[in-house]
Design an enzyme around this catalytic site. Structure first.
Site, PDB file in Angstrom:
ATOM      1  N   CYS A  20       0.750  -1.314  -0.119  1.00  0.00           N
ATOM      2  CA  CYS A  20       0.061   0.026  -0.065  1.00  0.00           C
ATOM      3  C   CYS A  20       0.894   1.135  -0.110  1.00  0.00           C
ATOM      4  CB  CYS A  20      -0.887   0.078   1.135  1.00  0.00           C
ATOM      5  SG  CYS A  20      -1.940  -1.214   1.255  1.00  0.00           S
ATOM      6  N   TYR A 265      14.417  -1.897  -1.682  1.00  0.00           N
ATOM      7  CA  TYR A 265      13.674  -2.168  -2.960  1.00  0.00           C
ATOM      8  C   TYR A 265      12.483  -1.399  -2.855  1.00  0.00           C
ATOM      9  CZ  TYR A 265      10.668  -4.563  -5.862  1.00  0.00           C
ATOM     10  OH  TYR A 265       9.747  -5.115  -7.004  1.00  0.00           O
TER      11      TYR A 265
END
Lengths: 488, 131
Positions: A20, A265
């Site tokens: 999210c 990442y």
């Protein structure tokens, strides 16, 4: 040991998926337009659905929730006209198949009507006691509309006897365990909260007379907002159009445990985390990786795009030239096309292609950010060898991912994680590469700015996916049989 | 935070409690002081005996008392002033954390883990009751 690889979805890049991104604006005309732009900048945190809730003094609350990219939905004038007002929040979501992503009812923000007015919430993270909370709330009469863990927050707010929405939200979030960065709104207030460990990011910005909350600073940049500061772990900010920012720390203080994988990442490389450029941190990870795991080679290539900064750092430190040996098709993202068997067999070639003239005859170092199941790594190796490379050496910019994340990242079950079932040497053999090396946990900590490395007595970050040391007990998962790492 | 030295009169009272009750009392006391310390709005916390029970008082809140009673030896009780709506507030958010009794008492079993979040919530609500 079997070398058969499971068939992979061609659009599955075998990466961990952030679930999210959240964004909110107060004090700007047509705030929903700014939210749409902010969500577009946060699209990497969730690509499958998005939603916006807004409030206008005359038109009240309005909302729109859609599957697909922000750019495909929230750029339409006809839709944006239905989202008026100076206060709006939004959410982008990633989910996998099944109950996690199948229904529009699971798309946030969630809205609830309370005796003192309406409120909407958008949640980044994962509630680790959601199952038990849901059971308790249903037994007490709550009627859930979705399968999302985040909906528990709305129902807990409904149970609270406090006098206003921020106090009710405070009550609700006290009962919640796990990771939460929440952006919420009432008719007049924008609210931002981070869990006491501060696992997921949330930042505060200012644009003219308006205030902005965003998962990452790249969401501020796109609308030209000034970055003010991070919301601190355990902090709640309540922002009104004319009253500014009220800050409080309603939860019991806990050691900070920001997710270290945000550096590796998840976050965008142009974002700033903890005062550090994500790009620069990733480049430094490459430097550490080269120091720890040198190898003789002719060319350093990145597995694009997330491996690129680390590959640049590796090349710089090793003195081996950097080249774009793998080219990514920027237009082949996760799509809604269900591929045919023929297309499925093309695998990663749909997304990545080898720069043959650069690769041919060379000893190649491939730098990737992580190895999850190993499915893509092996295919990339085959593509590089097919293109005529003399040797392939994998260098991974994170330690072996051996444990699932329960704090807002979609991870395979533990037995599907390559590093959970194999040693480094076994993984190298399994992937059939000339060598495979990961950065150490200490090396990663040094790269993110902890000069002394990891403090094993109280790690400075949440690194559970590498270490198996979970800062918050994943209660629901343990109920389902997950076994924590035994104390050493 | 490290709680202040326990007042002598309270020490005299809890000395007569079983070891498990004393241990639980100290754990609860730690949570109560931690909660007060983490909220700058809470006025300084003091301890005294009220109705013969160890009590925590602050100007911004209402008194929270703790007692172990021989007639219910497997539990320790936390008590608030019955004219407040504190038990309703606690029950609304933590319906299963305590055994509730009327409008003034919450009991914890001595052989069960302490629900720290729920106790911290109770402490917060009592310490900020007048704000």
């Amino acid at each position: 040991m079997s070398t058969l690889m499971p068939p992979a979805h061609p659009f599955d890049d075998d990466k961990l998926k952030e679930e999210c991104g959240v964004f909110g604006v107060v004090g700007l005309k047509d705030a929903a337009n700014f939210v749409a732009l902010g969500l577009h900048a946060l699209q990497h945190r969730g690509q499958e659905a998005g939603g916006i809730v807004c409030h206008h003094p005359e038109h009240g609350f309005n909302n729109a929730r859609r599957f697909g990219y922000v750019r495909d939905n929230f750029t339409k004038e006809s839709l944006m006209k239905t989202l008026p007002g100076p206060l709006a929040i939004g959410h982008v979501r990633y989910s996998t198949a099944g109950s996690k992503g199948a229904a529009i009812r699971d798309v946030q923000p969630f809205f609830g009507e309370f005796s003192m007015g309406g409120a909407a919430i958008a949640h980044n993270g994962n509630i680790t006691n959601a199952d038990s909370l849901r059971k308790e709330l249903i037994e007490r009469g709550s009627i859930f509309q979705s399968s999302s863990d985040s909906e528990c927050i709305i129902h807990l707010m409904a149970r609270s006897l406090q006098r206003n929405i921020p106090e009710r939200m405070e009550d609700a979030l006290r009962r919640v365990e796990g990771a939460f960065s929440v952006v919420a709104m009432t008719r007049t207030k924008l609210i931002g909260v981070r869990d006491p460990h501060g696992v997921r990011p949330l930042v505060l910005g200012k644009l003219g007379e308006g205030w902005v909350l965003s998962s990452e600073t790249c969401g501020l940049d796109i609308i030209g907002a000034e970055y003010l500061r991070e919301i601190k772990p355990g902090e709640m900010v309540v922002i009104t159009e004319d009253g500014g920012v009220e800050s409080s720390f309603p939860f019991r203080p806990q050691p900070s445990k920001f997710c270290i994988f945000e550096h590796v990442y998840f976050s965008r490389p142009d974002s700033i985390i903890g005062g550090q450029s994500v790009y620069e941190t990733r480049r430094q990870i490459g430097v550490e990786l080269a120091r720890e795991n040198p190898v003789e080679a002719d060319l350093v290539c990145a597995v694009p795009d997330s491996g690129t900064p680390a590959a640049i750092g590796f090349a710089h430190e090793s003195g081996i030239p950097f080249g774009m040996g793998i080219i990514r098709n920027q237009y082949m993202g996760r799509t809604f096309i269900e591929p045919t068997e023929q297309i499925r067999n093309m695998g990663v070639r749909l997304k990545l292609n080898v720069n043959r003239s650069l690769i041919r005859g060379k000893r190649v170092i491939l730098v990737d950010d992580s190895v999850v199941r190993g499915t893509t790594s092996r295919k990339i190796k085959e593509m590089i060898l097919d293109a005529g490379a003399a040797e392939v050496h994998f260098r991974i910019a994170s330690p072996p991912t051996a444990w699932p994340c329960f704090y807002g990242v979609d991870t395979p079950q533990r037995d599907k994680l390559l590093a959970a079932t194999m040693t480094e040497d076994e993984m190298a053999e399994h992937l059939a590469v000339d060598s495979l090396k990961f950065i150490s946990l200490d090396g990663l900590y040094r790269a993110v700015g902890e000069a002394q490395g990891r403090d094993s007595s109280c790690p400075q970050y949440c690194d559970a996916c590498f270490s198996g040391e979970y800062p918050v007990v994943p209660a629901d998962m343990m109920e389902k049989g997950f076994e924590m790492k035994a104390a050493e | 935070m490290i709680p202040p030295k326990l007042p002598e009169d309270i020490t005299q009272v809890i000395t007569h409690w079983p070891d498990t009750a004393q241990k639980t009392f100290h754990h609860l006391r730690q949570i109560i002081f931690d909660t007060a310390a983490s909220n700058p709005q809470v006025a300084p916390l003091s301890e005294a005996l009220k109705w013969g029970e160890p009590s925590f008082l602050t100007k911004t809140g209402t008194t929270l008392r703790i007692d172990w009673k021989a007639r219910s030896p497997d539990e320790i009780g936390l008590f608030v002033i019955c004219r407040t709506d504190l038990l309703d507030q606690i029950r609304a958010m933590y319906p299963n954390a305590f055994r509730f009794e009327g409008t003034r008492a919450l009991y914890l079993r001595l052989d069960a883990p302490i629900p720290e979040q729920a106790v911290a919530y109770l402490a917060t609500r009592t310490q900020t009751y007048k704000l």
